[in-house]
Design a protein around this motif. Sequence first.
Motif, PDB file in Angstrom:
ATOM      1  N   ARG A   1       3.110  19.678 -14.591  1.00  0.00           N
ATOM      2  CA  ARG A   1       2.548  20.104 -15.861  1.00  0.00           C
ATOM      3  C   ARG A   1       1.405  21.036 -15.838  1.00  0.00           C
ATOM      4  O   ARG A   1       1.424  22.032 -16.712  1.00  0.00           O
ATOM      5  N   ALA A   2       0.590  21.058 -14.750  1.00  0.00           N
ATOM      6  CA  ALA A   2      -0.253  22.192 -14.408  1.00  0.00           C
ATOM      7  C   ALA A   2       0.365  23.650 -14.233  1.00  0.00           C
ATOM      8  O   ALA A   2      -0.047  24.488 -14.820  1.00  0.00           O
ATOM      9  N   ASP A   3       1.598  23.612 -13.426  1.00  0.00           N
ATOM     10  CA  ASP A   3       2.248  24.610 -13.254  1.00  0.00           C
ATOM     11  C   ASP A   3       2.989  25.357 -14.619  1.00  0.00           C
ATOM     12  O   ASP A   3       2.893  26.304 -14.894  1.00  0.00           O
ATOM     13  N   GLU A   4       3.426  24.445 -15.159  1.00  0.00           N
ATOM     14  CA  GLU A   4       3.878  24.487 -16.740  1.00  0.00           C
ATOM     15  C   GLU A   4       2.829  25.357 -17.720  1.00  0.00           C
ATOM     16  O   GLU A   4       3.053  26.275 -18.392  1.00  0.00           O
ATOM     17  N   SER A   5       1.689  24.834 -17.656  1.00  0.00           N
ATOM     18  CA  SER A   5       0.524  25.235 -18.284  1.00  0.00           C
ATOM     19  C   SER A   5       0.263  26.611 -17.823  1.00  0.00           C
ATOM     20  O   SER A   5      -0.323  27.405 -18.588  1.00  0.00           O
ATOM     21  N   ASP A   6      -0.053  26.758 -16.579  1.00  0.00           N
ATOM     22  CA  ASP A   6      -0.350  28.069 -16.085  1.00  0.00           C
ATOM     23  C   ASP A   6       0.869  28.981 -16.691  1.00  0.00           C
ATOM     24  O   ASP A   6       0.426  30.391 -16.998  1.00  0.00           O
ATOM     25  N   LYS A   7       2.214  28.769 -16.511  1.00  0.00           N
ATOM     26  CA  LYS A   7       3.222  29.896 -16.859  1.00  0.00           C
ATOM     27  C   LYS A   7       3.131  30.197 -18.473  1.00  0.00           C
ATOM     28  O   LYS A   7       3.075  31.177 -18.661  1.00  0.00           O
ATOM     29  N   LYS A   8       2.608  29.309 -19.132  1.00  0.00           N
ATOM     30  CA  LYS A   8       2.563  29.275 -20.649  1.00  0.00           C
ATOM     31  C   LYS A   8       1.213  30.142 -20.860  1.00  0.00           C
ATOM     32  O   LYS A   8       1.433  31.171 -21.667  1.00  0.00           O
ATOM     33  N   MET A   9       0.385  30.033 -20.077  1.00  0.00           N
ATOM     34  CA  MET A   9      -0.998  30.861 -20.181  1.00  0.00           C
ATOM     35  C   MET A   9      -0.718  32.294 -19.859  1.00  0.00           C
ATOM     36  O   MET A   9      -0.917  33.173 -20.419  1.00  0.00           O
ATOM     37  N   ASP A  10       0.174  32.317 -18.879  1.00  0.00           N
ATOM     38  CA  ASP A  10       0.610  33.909 -18.139  1.00  0.00           C
ATOM     39  C   ASP A  10       1.455  34.589 -19.263  1.00  0.00           C
ATOM     40  O   ASP A  10       1.165  35.540 -19.656  1.00  0.00           O
ATOM     41  N   GLN A  11       2.417  33.694 -19.911  1.00  0.00           N
ATOM     42  CA  GLN A  11       3.167  34.374 -21.012  1.00  0.00           C
ATOM     43  C   GLN A  11       2.321  34.610 -22.364  1.00  0.00           C
ATOM     44  O   GLN A  11       2.571  36.026 -22.734  1.00  0.00           O
ATOM     45  N   MET A  12       1.284  33.792 -22.616  1.00  0.00           N
ATOM     46  CA  MET A  12       0.548  34.305 -23.547  1.00  0.00           C
ATOM     47  C   MET A  12      -0.516  35.320 -23.419  1.00  0.00           C
ATOM     48  O   MET A  12      -0.659  36.199 -24.503  1.00  0.00           O
TER      49      MET A  12
ATOM     50  N   ALA B   1       0.828  -1.238  -0.014  1.00  0.00           N
ATOM     51  CA  ALA B   1      -0.003   0.098   0.037  1.00  0.00           C
ATOM     52  C   ALA B   1       0.927   1.378   0.079  1.00  0.00           C
ATOM     53  O   ALA B   1       0.374   1.990  -0.691  1.00  0.00           O
ATOM     54  N   ASN B   2       1.959   1.289   0.823  1.00  0.00           N
ATOM     55  CA  ASN B   2       2.978   2.285   0.741  1.00  0.00           C
ATOM     56  C   ASN B   2       3.459   2.539  -0.567  1.00  0.00           C
ATOM     57  O   ASN B   2       3.657   3.885  -0.921  1.00  0.00           O
ATOM     58  N   LYS B   3       3.946   1.597  -1.116  1.00  0.00           N
ATOM     59  CA  LYS B   3       4.516   1.559  -2.564  1.00  0.00           C
ATOM     60  C   LYS B   3       3.514   2.200  -3.476  1.00  0.00           C
ATOM     61  O   LYS B   3       3.836   3.132  -4.436  1.00  0.00           O
ATOM     62  N   ARG B   4       2.407   1.703  -3.544  1.00  0.00           N
ATOM     63  CA  ARG B   4       1.216   2.270  -4.176  1.00  0.00           C
ATOM     64  C   ARG B   4       0.768   3.715  -4.161  1.00  0.00           C
ATOM     65  O   ARG B   4       0.985   4.373  -5.029  1.00  0.00           O
ATOM     66  N   ALA B   5       1.102   4.042  -2.929  1.00  0.00           N
ATOM     67  CA  ALA B   5       0.795   5.647  -2.575  1.00  0.00           C
ATOM     68  C   ALA B   5       1.976   6.332  -2.964  1.00  0.00           C
ATOM     69  O   ALA B   5       1.876   7.547  -3.528  1.00  0.00           O
ATOM     70  N   GLU B   6       3.066   5.802  -2.795  1.00  0.00           N
ATOM     71  CA  GLU B   6       4.527   6.696  -3.405  1.00  0.00           C
ATOM     72  C   GLU B   6       4.166   6.721  -4.748  1.00  0.00           C
ATOM     73  O   GLU B   6       4.652   7.725  -5.343  1.00  0.00           O
ATOM     74  N   VAL B   7       3.774   5.622  -5.464  1.00  0.00           N
ATOM     75  CA  VAL B   7       3.567   5.966  -7.153  1.00  0.00           C
ATOM     76  C   VAL B   7       2.666   7.083  -7.490  1.00  0.00           C
ATOM     77  O   VAL B   7       2.628   7.771  -8.122  1.00  0.00           O
ATOM     78  N   ALA B   8       1.534   6.854  -6.663  1.00  0.00           N
ATOM     79  CA  ALA B   8       0.199   8.045  -6.675  1.00  0.00           C
ATOM     80  C   ALA B   8       0.792   9.324  -6.252  1.00  0.00           C
ATOM     81  O   ALA B   8       0.487  10.216  -7.040  1.00  0.00           O
ATOM     82  N   ASN B   9       1.531   9.474  -5.545  1.00  0.00           N
ATOM     83  CA  ASN B   9       2.102  10.690  -5.192  1.00  0.00           C
ATOM     84  C   ASN B   9       3.114  11.257  -6.269  1.00  0.00           C
ATOM     85  O   ASN B   9       3.041  12.491  -6.515  1.00  0.00           O
ATOM     86  N   LYS B  10       3.777  10.452  -6.903  1.00  0.00           N
ATOM     87  CA  LYS B  10       4.833  10.700  -7.730  1.00  0.00           C
ATOM     88  C   LYS B  10       3.875  11.320  -9.026  1.00  0.00           C
ATOM     89  O   LYS B  10       4.295  12.173  -9.747  1.00  0.00           O
ATOM     90  N   ARG B  11       2.934  10.688  -9.242  1.00  0.00           N
ATOM     91  CA  ARG B  11       1.992  11.024 -10.467  1.00  0.00           C
ATOM     92  C   ARG B  11       1.409  12.243 -10.360  1.00  0.00           C
ATOM     93  O   ARG B  11       1.310  13.068 -11.112  1.00  0.00           O
ATOM     94  N   ALA B  12       0.732  12.430  -8.997  1.00  0.00           N
ATOM     95  CA  ALA B  12       0.390  13.729  -8.766  1.00  0.00           C
ATOM     96  C   ALA B  12       1.322  14.835  -8.743  1.00  0.00           C
ATOM     97  O   ALA B  12       1.080  16.019  -9.213  1.00  0.00           O
ATOM     98  N   GLU B  13       2.628  14.617  -8.360  1.00  0.00           N
ATOM     99  CA  GLU B  13       3.741  15.671  -8.537  1.00  0.00           C
ATOM    100  C   GLU B  13       4.003  15.877  -9.935  1.00  0.00           C
ATOM    101  O   GLU B  13       3.989  17.151 -10.203  1.00  0.00           O
ATOM    102  N   GLU B  14       3.947  15.030 -10.674  1.00  0.00           N
ATOM    103  CA  GLU B  14       3.967  15.185 -12.099  1.00  0.00           C
ATOM    104  C   GLU B  14       2.819  16.101 -12.589  1.00  0.00           C
ATOM    105  O   GLU B  14       3.095  16.978 -13.580  1.00  0.00           O
ATOM    106  N   ALA B  15       1.792  15.644 -12.517  1.00  0.00           N
ATOM    107  CA  ALA B  15       0.531  16.368 -12.816  1.00  0.00           C
ATOM    108  C   ALA B  15       0.641  17.983 -12.460  1.00  0.00           C
ATOM    109  O   ALA B  15       0.273  18.767 -13.177  1.00  0.00           O
ATOM    110  N   ASN B  16       1.101  18.014 -11.348  1.00  0.00           N
ATOM    111  CA  ASN B  16       0.900  19.449 -10.650  1.00  0.00           C
ATOM    112  C   ASN B  16       2.105  20.144 -11.292  1.00  0.00           C
ATOM    113  O   ASN B  16       1.911  21.550 -11.361  1.00  0.00           O
TER     114      ASN B  16
END
Length: 122
Positions: free
Chosen positions: A74-85, A57-72
């Motif tokens: 990408r969202a931050d990068e998208s926000d920066k690109k929107m701000d630039q645009m 369960a801890n390993k699955r939670a770590e994987v989920a946390n990594k995916r959430a970090e990656e998604a965050n």
Amino acid sequence: MMIEKDGVNKMLEKHVETRSDECWKKIIEDFQKIHENEERMERQLEIEEAHKQVEEANKRAEVANKRAEEANKRADESDKKMDQMNQLMKLGIKAMLTNGMSLELISKSLSKSENEIMELLK
């Protein structure tokens, strides 16, 4: 002599009974210890299995946390690109206004309402 043999026989019988009782007590005690050990071993196996499940369960939670970090990220990068645009759009609108273009004409060319354009300029 007969009396002595009877006494010896009784003494031997009593000794055998005592030994037999002691043996049975020992056998019962040993059986109880074996049973207790089996129960301990079963509990230990259950505990080990529970630990394995927790680790999984801890390993699955770590994987989920990594995916959430990656998604965050990408969202931050998208926000920066929107701000630039948006910044580029502001600069473009300001340049158009400076060059004498009307807000109405800018609105039509950008397919945005005049209110949206004014919000961008703030």
